[in-house]
Motif scaffolding. Structure first.
Motif, PDB file in Angstrom:
ATOM      1  N   GLY A   1       0.854  -1.191   0.000  1.00  0.00           N
ATOM      2  CA  GLY A   1       0.000   0.000   0.000  1.00  0.00           C
ATOM      3  C   GLY A   1       0.882   1.230   0.000  1.00  0.00           C
ATOM      4  O   GLY A   1       2.069   1.167  -0.324  1.00  0.00           O
ATOM      5  N   ASP A   2       0.311   2.358   0.395  1.00  0.00           N
ATOM      6  CA  ASP A   2       1.096   3.585   0.495  1.00  0.00           C
ATOM      7  C   ASP A   2       2.000   3.519   1.723  1.00  0.00           C
ATOM      8  O   ASP A   2       1.642   2.923   2.745  1.00  0.00           O
ATOM      9  N   ALA A   3       3.176   4.126   1.637  1.00  0.00           N
ATOM     10  CA  ALA A   3       4.123   4.179   2.746  1.00  0.00           C
ATOM     11  C   ALA A   3       4.421   5.632   3.059  1.00  0.00           C
ATOM     12  O   ALA A   3       4.909   6.368   2.209  1.00  0.00           O
ATOM     13  N   ARG A   4       4.103   6.043   4.267  1.00  0.00           N
ATOM     14  CA  ARG A   4       4.271   7.444   4.660  1.00  0.00           C
ATOM     15  C   ARG A   4       5.358   7.564   5.725  1.00  0.00           C
ATOM     16  O   ARG A   4       5.258   6.967   6.790  1.00  0.00           O
ATOM     17  N   PHE A   5       6.383   8.344   5.393  1.00  0.00           N
ATOM     18  CA  PHE A   5       7.477   8.619   6.318  1.00  0.00           C
ATOM     19  C   PHE A   5       7.692  10.129   6.454  1.00  0.00           C
ATOM     20  O   PHE A   5       8.755  10.572   6.845  1.00  0.00           O
ATOM     21  N   GLU A   6       6.653  10.941   6.169  1.00  0.00           N
ATOM     22  CA  GLU A   6       6.807  12.397   6.268  1.00  0.00           C
ATOM     23  C   GLU A   6       7.199  12.789   7.684  1.00  0.00           C
ATOM     24  O   GLU A   6       6.615  12.303   8.650  1.00  0.00           O
ATOM     25  N   ARG A   7       8.212  13.643   7.781  1.00  0.00           N
ATOM     26  CA  ARG A   7       8.713  14.196   9.047  1.00  0.00           C
ATOM     27  C   ARG A   7       9.153  13.132  10.039  1.00  0.00           C
ATOM     28  O   ARG A   7       9.202  13.387  11.238  1.00  0.00           O
ATOM     29  N   ALA A   8       9.464  11.927   9.566  1.00  0.00           N
ATOM     30  CA  ALA A   8      10.028  10.908  10.450  1.00  0.00           C
ATOM     31  C   ALA A   8      11.459  11.303  10.803  1.00  0.00           C
ATOM     32  O   ALA A   8      12.157  11.914   9.994  1.00  0.00           O
ATOM     33  N   ALA A   9      11.887  10.983  12.012  1.00  0.00           N
ATOM     34  CA  ALA A   9      13.240  11.308  12.468  1.00  0.00           C
ATOM     35  C   ALA A   9      14.007  10.020  12.733  1.00  0.00           C
ATOM     36  O   ALA A   9      13.546   9.168  13.499  1.00  0.00           O
TER      37      ALA A   9
ATOM     38  N   THR B   1       5.009  -0.709  -3.964  1.00  0.00           N
ATOM     39  CA  THR B   1       4.071  -0.808  -5.083  1.00  0.00           C
ATOM     40  C   THR B   1       3.028   0.302  -5.031  1.00  0.00           C
ATOM     41  O   THR B   1       2.348   0.547  -6.012  1.00  0.00           O
ATOM     42  N   GLY B   2       2.902   0.971  -3.900  1.00  0.00           N
ATOM     43  CA  GLY B   2       2.038   2.136  -3.779  1.00  0.00           C
ATOM     44  C   GLY B   2       2.899   3.387  -3.748  1.00  0.00           C
ATOM     45  O   GLY B   2       4.086   3.350  -4.066  1.00  0.00           O
ATOM     46  N   ALA B   3       2.313   4.479  -3.330  1.00  0.00           N
ATOM     47  CA  ALA B   3       3.056   5.734  -3.208  1.00  0.00           C
ATOM     48  C   ALA B   3       3.937   5.689  -1.960  1.00  0.00           C
ATOM     49  O   ALA B   3       3.611   5.011  -0.986  1.00  0.00           O
ATOM     50  N   ALA B   4       5.060   6.401  -1.983  1.00  0.00           N
ATOM     51  CA  ALA B   4       5.951   6.494  -0.836  1.00  0.00           C
ATOM     52  C   ALA B   4       6.306   7.955  -0.601  1.00  0.00           C
ATOM     53  O   ALA B   4       6.756   8.635  -1.515  1.00  0.00           O
ATOM     54  N   TRP B   5       6.087   8.440   0.614  1.00  0.00           N
ATOM     55  CA  TRP B   5       6.357   9.826   0.973  1.00  0.00           C
ATOM     56  C   TRP B   5       7.460   9.882   2.022  1.00  0.00           C
ATOM     57  O   TRP B   5       7.378   9.241   3.062  1.00  0.00           O
ATOM     58  N   PHE B   6       8.499  10.667   1.735  1.00  0.00           N
ATOM     59  CA  PHE B   6       9.604  10.870   2.659  1.00  0.00           C
ATOM     60  C   PHE B   6       9.867  12.348   2.886  1.00  0.00           C
ATOM     61  O   PHE B   6      10.928  12.717   3.318  1.00  0.00           O
ATOM     62  N   LEU B   7       8.930  13.208   2.619  1.00  0.00           N
ATOM     63  CA  LEU B   7       9.126  14.659   2.720  1.00  0.00           C
ATOM     64  C   LEU B   7       9.367  15.076   4.162  1.00  0.00           C
ATOM     65  O   LEU B   7       8.693  14.635   5.082  1.00  0.00           O
ATOM     66  N   GLY B   8      10.367  15.932   4.345  1.00  0.00           N
ATOM     67  CA  GLY B   8      10.602  16.526   5.651  1.00  0.00           C
ATOM     68  C   GLY B   8      11.218  15.604   6.679  1.00  0.00           C
ATOM     69  O   GLY B   8      11.235  15.933   7.850  1.00  0.00           O
ATOM     70  N   HIS B   9      11.737  14.459   6.288  1.00  0.00           N
ATOM     71  CA  HIS B   9      12.346  13.554   7.272  1.00  0.00           C
ATOM     72  C   HIS B   9      13.714  14.086   7.685  1.00  0.00           C
ATOM     73  O   HIS B   9      14.325  14.880   6.984  1.00  0.00           O
ATOM     74  N   THR B  10      14.181  13.642   8.849  1.00  0.00           N
ATOM     75  CA  THR B  10      15.507  14.013   9.304  1.00  0.00           C
ATOM     76  C   THR B  10      16.316  12.763   9.587  1.00  0.00           C
ATOM     77  O   THR B  10      15.780  11.759  10.009  1.00  0.00           O
ATOM     78  N   CYS B  11      17.610  12.866   9.323  1.00  0.00           N
ATOM     79  CA  CYS B  11      18.514  11.740   9.562  1.00  0.00           C
ATOM     80  C   CYS B  11      19.668  12.193  10.414  1.00  0.00           C
ATOM     81  O   CYS B  11      20.095  13.286  10.366  1.00  0.00           O
TER      82      CYS B  11
END
Length: 71
Positions: free
Chosen positions: A40-48, A61-71
């Protein structure tokens, strides 16, 4: 959404059959997603991520969001 993982969290070879929402999550230990499958969709927005993480050989296979994450 918004979960905190204070130790290592191993997601290697995990299969997420629905949407996976890790938005605003905090991973203070290592969090490898090596060879994980997201159907499905994977959301990692603003994950730290303060430990090591990797998405090597992960499948989305779905959408993946990584906007605004920090490492």
């Amino acid at each position: 959404m918004g979960a905190t993982f204070t130790r290592g969290a191993w997601f290697g070879e995990a299969t997420f059959t629905g949407d996976a929402d890790f938005a605003v999550a905090t991973f203070t230990g290592d969090a490898p997603f090596v060879a994980a499958t997201f159907t499905g969709d994977a959301r990692f927005e603003r994950a730290a991520f303060t430990g090591e993480t990797s998405f090597v050989e992960a499948t989305f296979t779905g959408a993946a969001w990584f906007l605004g994450h920090t490492c």
